[in-house]
Design an enzyme around this catalytic site. Structure first.
Site, short mmCIF file in Angstrom:
data_model
loop_
_atom_site.label_atom_id
_atom_site.label_comp_id
_atom_site.label_asym_id
_atom_site.label_seq_id
_atom_site.Cartn_x
_atom_site.Cartn_y
_atom_site.Cartn_z
N CYS A 256 0.96 -1.19 -0.19
CA CYS A 256 -0.17 -0.05 0.00
C CYS A 256 0.82 1.21 0.11
O CYS A 256 0.75 2.16 -0.87
CB CYS A 256 -0.87 0.06 1.27
SG CYS A 256 -0.37 0.13 2.74
N HIS A 305 -2.93 1.45 6.60
CA HIS A 305 -3.19 1.35 5.18
C HIS A 305 -3.42 2.77 4.66
O HIS A 305 -3.80 3.47 5.33
CB HIS A 305 -4.39 0.54 5.25
CG HIS A 305 -4.86 0.21 3.64
ND1 HIS A 305 -3.98 -0.71 2.87
CD2 HIS A 305 -5.72 0.85 2.61
CE1 HIS A 305 -4.37 -0.39 1.55
NE2 HIS A 305 -5.63 0.17 1.40
N HIS A 317 -5.80 2.03 -4.61
CA HIS A 317 -4.92 1.45 -3.77
C HIS A 317 -4.41 0.15 -4.18
O HIS A 317 -4.75 -0.75 -5.07
CB HIS A 317 -5.56 1.54 -2.28
CG HIS A 317 -6.41 0.44 -2.12
ND1 HIS A 317 -6.91 0.01 -0.84
CD2 HIS A 317 -7.56 0.09 -3.10
CE1 HIS A 317 -7.81 -0.97 -0.98
NE2 HIS A 317 -8.32 -0.71 -2.17
#
Length: 343
Positions: A256, A305, A317
């Site tokens: 991420c 995240h 993402h």
């Protein structure tokens, strides 16, 4: 006298009772096994997703340790180079003082003060004021430089030693986090392996449909990004379909924070390596309605995240192991939206 009587045989009634008891136990065990229901497809996915989230959180800690290790290695290398150069300079200074001693010997003998220096520590030597009075200005200057260089080298060697210890600790932490990530991923994969091929295909198709829907929502109605954020978002878009690989920073695979740092690097902006570090730059935006395309968006209370805001409540993402870079509704990430950051 020993008895020769035969041992008493169990009665037929007792044998019948034991046999019935054993049969009943087997039946109960069988019933218990049959009674344990097989987890549903959604239950298996939920458990696997939870493990994937734990693995991603561990991945960001792994990334932090790896980043620290790389920085320490560079700092140690620089310190070692400085120490090597400093030692050469110190040797040159000592050679210079030795040349003075040789000149004095040729002109009638070595000054006792120089003899004293050549056989003892300069700190101790310079502390003797009576000896200082016997030195020439040039000798005092050389000895002072030698003393300063020795102190500097001692400090640099200590700093390098401390950083080497820190590096060893960081490497140990790195190994621990790597094992943790691999363990979580292994558990998740075991769960997924209990599903049939048909069930796996159905789940993959469902996720693909959701990603397409998010892409249409983001690209169809959202205002295009502007400035560096918009350019970084465009770079991120070019990587849609690239696989998630923990610890990866591109250009062919990402985790991420690897995706966000790579996207901004394409427009000349250097972001820190981990999601937690990236959360501490720029301007924070707490209202989702104030977000602009290309802003960094953070999820979960530990901020493990991060993605790029795509507009209309969507995020671009790298979700987790087993997925690709994709669009997704912020409401389905699995953790709450915490805030955005405008770089």
């Amino acid at each position: 006298m020993a008895s020769h009587r035969r041992p008493k045989q169990p009665s037929r009634t007792r044998v019948t009772v034991l046999t019935a008891t054993a049969a009943a136990a087997v039946a109960l065990t069988s019933q218990a096994a049959q009674a344990a229901p097989k987890p549903s497809k959604s239950e298996v996915k939920a458990k696997a997703d939870a493990l994937f989230e734990e693995a991603e959180a561990a991945t960001e800690k792994y990334n932090g340790a790896k980043d620290k290790q790389e920085k320490l290695q560079k700092e140690i290398s620089q310190l070692q180079d400085n120490v090597a150069r400093g030692q050469d300079e110190l040797n040159t200074l000592r050679d210079g003082l030795g040349s003075l001693a040789s000149a004095q010997y040729r002109s009638g003998g070595i000054d006792p003060s120089v003899q004293l220096f050549l056989s003892s520590d300069p700190d101790d030597f310079l502390g003797k004021t009576s000896t200082l009075d016997q030195l020439s200005a040039r000798q005092v200057g050389l000895l002072t430089k030698i003393q300063e260089k020795q102190r500097s080298l001692a400090q640099q060697r200590k700093e390098a030693s401390d950083k080497l210890k820190d590096l060893a600790d960081t490497r140990a932490e790195l190994g621990k986090k790597k094992k943790e990530v691999q363990g979580k991923l292994g558990e998740a994969q075991k769960l997924l392996n209990t599903m049939t091929a048909k069930e796996k295909a159905a789940l993959a198709a469902k996720e693909e449909r959701a990603s397409r829907d998010s892409a249409r929502s983001a690209l169809g109605n959202a205002k295009p990004g502007s400035g560096l954020a918009g350019a970084a978002f465009s770079a991120g878009q070019s990587r849609v379909g690239s696989p998630y690989v923990w610890g990866a920073t591109g250009p062919s695979s990402f985790d991420c924070s690897g995706l966000t740092s790579w996207a901004y690097a394409q427009v000349g902006v250097s972001l820190p390596r981990t999601s937690q570090q990236q959360a501490n730059i720029g301007t924070r935006i707490y209202s989702q309605s104030d977000l602009q395309v290309g802003d960094l968006v953070f999820f979960f209370d530990d901020l493990h995240h991060v993605g790029l805001y795509a507009g209309n409540g969507q995020v671009l993402h790298a979700p987790r192991t087993g997925t690709d870079v994709r669009y997704e509704s912020m409401s389905t990430i699995g953790g709450p939206f915490e805030f955005g950051v405008r770089v």
